[in-house]
Design a protein around this motif. Structure first.
Motif, mmCIF file in Angstrom:
data_model
loop_
_atom_site.group_PDB
_atom_site.id
_atom_site.type_symbol
_atom_site.label_atom_id
_atom_site.label_comp_id
_atom_site.label_asym_id
_atom_site.label_seq_id
_atom_site.Cartn_x
_atom_site.Cartn_y
_atom_site.Cartn_z
ATOM 1 N N SER A 225 0.475 -1.382 0.001
ATOM 2 C CA SER A 225 -0.050 -0.111 -0.611
ATOM 3 C C SER A 225 0.835 1.081 0.114
ATOM 4 O O SER A 225 1.918 1.048 0.396
ATOM 5 C CB SER A 225 -0.897 -0.068 1.351
ATOM 6 O OG SER A 225 -1.872 -0.775 1.142
ATOM 7 N N VAL A 226 0.771 1.765 -0.963
ATOM 8 C CA VAL A 226 1.242 3.216 -1.168
ATOM 9 C C VAL A 226 0.523 4.508 -0.907
ATOM 10 O O VAL A 226 -0.875 4.431 -1.458
ATOM 11 C CB VAL A 226 2.057 3.449 -2.598
ATOM 12 C CG1 VAL A 226 3.062 4.866 -2.347
ATOM 13 C CG2 VAL A 226 3.241 1.941 -2.670
ATOM 14 N N VAL A 227 0.599 5.538 0.150
ATOM 15 C CA VAL A 227 0.123 6.341 0.466
ATOM 16 C C VAL A 227 0.342 8.109 0.382
ATOM 17 O O VAL A 227 1.900 7.904 1.059
ATOM 18 C CB VAL A 227 -0.663 6.656 2.020
ATOM 19 C CG1 VAL A 227 -1.691 7.356 1.821
ATOM 20 C CG2 VAL A 227 -1.296 5.459 1.811
ATOM 21 N N ARG A 228 0.508 8.886 -0.643
ATOM 22 C CA ARG A 228 1.799 9.333 -1.095
ATOM 23 C C ARG A 228 1.109 11.445 -0.787
ATOM 24 O O ARG A 228 -0.417 11.086 -1.203
ATOM 25 C CB ARG A 228 2.657 9.015 -2.600
ATOM 26 C CG ARG A 228 2.904 10.860 -2.846
ATOM 27 C CD ARG A 228 3.351 10.992 -4.608
ATOM 28 N NE ARG A 228 4.726 12.214 -5.083
ATOM 29 C CZ ARG A 228 4.811 11.805 -5.835
ATOM 30 N NH1 ARG A 228 4.492 11.843 -6.981
ATOM 31 N NH2 ARG A 228 5.318 13.284 -6.858
ATOM 32 N N PHE A 229 2.067 11.927 0.044
ATOM 33 C CA PHE A 229 1.345 13.103 -0.069
ATOM 34 C C PHE A 229 2.852 14.368 -0.419
ATOM 35 O O PHE A 229 3.548 14.413 0.428
ATOM 36 C CB PHE A 229 1.511 14.119 1.159
ATOM 37 C CG PHE A 229 0.192 12.675 2.057
ATOM 38 C CD1 PHE A 229 -0.772 13.004 2.517
ATOM 39 C CD2 PHE A 229 0.733 11.568 2.818
ATOM 40 C CE1 PHE A 229 -2.033 12.323 2.542
ATOM 41 C CE2 PHE A 229 -0.164 10.948 3.570
ATOM 42 C CZ PHE A 229 -1.232 10.982 3.247
ATOM 43 N N ASP A 230 2.391 14.978 -1.806
ATOM 44 C CA ASP A 230 3.922 14.994 -2.574
ATOM 45 C C ASP A 230 4.990 14.384 -2.168
ATOM 46 O O ASP A 230 5.175 13.725 -2.808
ATOM 47 C CB ASP A 230 3.967 17.192 -1.975
ATOM 48 C CG ASP A 230 2.729 17.649 -2.036
ATOM 49 O OD1 ASP A 230 2.021 18.033 -2.521
ATOM 50 O OD2 ASP A 230 2.520 18.122 -0.999
ATOM 51 N N ASP A 231 6.182 15.301 -1.628
ATOM 52 C CA ASP A 231 7.170 13.957 -1.372
ATOM 53 C C ASP A 231 7.318 13.811 -0.282
ATOM 54 O O ASP A 231 8.917 13.566 0.027
ATOM 55 C CB ASP A 231 8.677 15.125 -2.074
ATOM 56 C CG ASP A 231 8.096 15.984 -3.120
ATOM 57 O OD1 ASP A 231 8.049 15.336 -4.047
ATOM 58 O OD2 ASP A 231 9.391 16.984 -3.523
ATOM 59 N N GLU A 232 6.595 13.280 0.447
ATOM 60 C CA GLU A 232 6.491 12.128 1.451
ATOM 61 C C GLU A 232 5.182 11.085 0.876
ATOM 62 O O GLU A 232 4.193 11.423 0.513
ATOM 63 C CB GLU A 232 6.485 12.913 2.635
ATOM 64 C CG GLU A 232 6.902 14.714 2.847
ATOM 65 C CD GLU A 232 6.619 15.389 4.221
ATOM 66 O OE1 GLU A 232 7.149 14.794 5.239
ATOM 67 O OE2 GLU A 232 6.263 15.876 4.188
#
Length: 250
Positions: free
Chosen positions: A192-199
């Motif tokens: 599972s991948v949850v991305r917020f901009d560069d994090e």
């Protein structure tokens, strides 16, 4: 100025607009690559080099120096390790969501934890899109064979598809919202991948265990690092394999 990039584009007959479309960036971004010598993100370098038929290291000689530092930089990308996803503080999820300015990308099986963290998750994501954040949500296709296999492996006796459909009800309001897209993917789900901009928060899935019981890694993109880009590229591959969801949870 990056004369090598400019010259190869001219020789190959590739205008700025075409290379920008290939890399999925704004044409002004490509112009900055040329005029200021800015080194693009790794994924964009790969796409551009492939489109131009040139070596990445030829177009951006700085890459060789960056690659020498990659192991150290990749270690620097890791901000924190949580023993399981349930241990990730709610405040961290909410802060990252609230601070996102460019994109929120989500790759999950059912993603029930998101609505537990923020019960009004659909409304909040619509609000983020309203201020220019691109929102992409990718859930497992509840009717797909990959979900059926996972259901059998985890001994869920036919409930996984229903779990995904239940989770999707939180996002029906996003269908048709500018800047938001929800897709259903057919692939075997490993992470599972949850991305917020560069994090990004990454949860590898372990056979026979729920996602909430699996360790979660918190990465922040660092120049020269590999980990952030590795998982973002994986998200993009699954996203490309998905199909748009029209809001039907039946």
């Amino acid at each position: 100025m990056n004369e090598r990039l400019r010259t190869v584009m001219v020789r190959r007959g590739v205008p700025v607009e075409d290379l920008a479309a290939e890399c999925e960036v704004d044409p002004k971004t490509v112009e900055r690559w040329i005029s200021s010598g800015r080194v693009p993100h790794r994924r964009h370098r790969w796409v551009a080099a492939r489109r131009l038929g040139a070596e990445e290291a030829y177009l951006w000689p700085q890459v060789a120096e960056v690659n020498d530092r990659r192991p150290e930089a990749s270690r620097a990308e890791l901000i924190e390790v949580f023993a399981d996803r349930a241990s990730v503080p709610r405040e961290l999820w909410l802060r990252l969501l609230g601070e996102a300015r460019e994109r929120v990308d989500v790759l999950v099986l059912a993603g029930a934890f998101l609505s537990q963290v923020q019960p009004r998750i659909g409304r909040v994501l619509a609000d983020r899109a309203g201020v220019g954040v691109r929102v992409r949500l990718c859930f497992a296709d509840p009717s797909g064979e990959a979900v059926a296999v996972r259901d059998r492996e985890d001994c869920l006796v036919g409930t996984l598809g229903a779990m995904i459909r239940s989770s999707l009800t939180h996002y029906r309001g996003l269908v048709g919202v500018e800047g938001c897209e929800v897709r259903l993917h057919p692939v075997t789900h490993h992470v599972s991948v949850v991305r917020f901009d560069d994090e990004v928060l990454v949860t590898p899935h372990v056979f026979g265990e729920s996602g909430n019981a699996s360790p979660t890694f918190y990465f922040r993109r660092v120049q020269g690092g590999n980990m952030f880009d590795h998982y973002v590229a994986g998200f993009d591959r699954v996203w490309d394999a998905g199909v748009p969801w029209a809001g039907d949870v039946g």
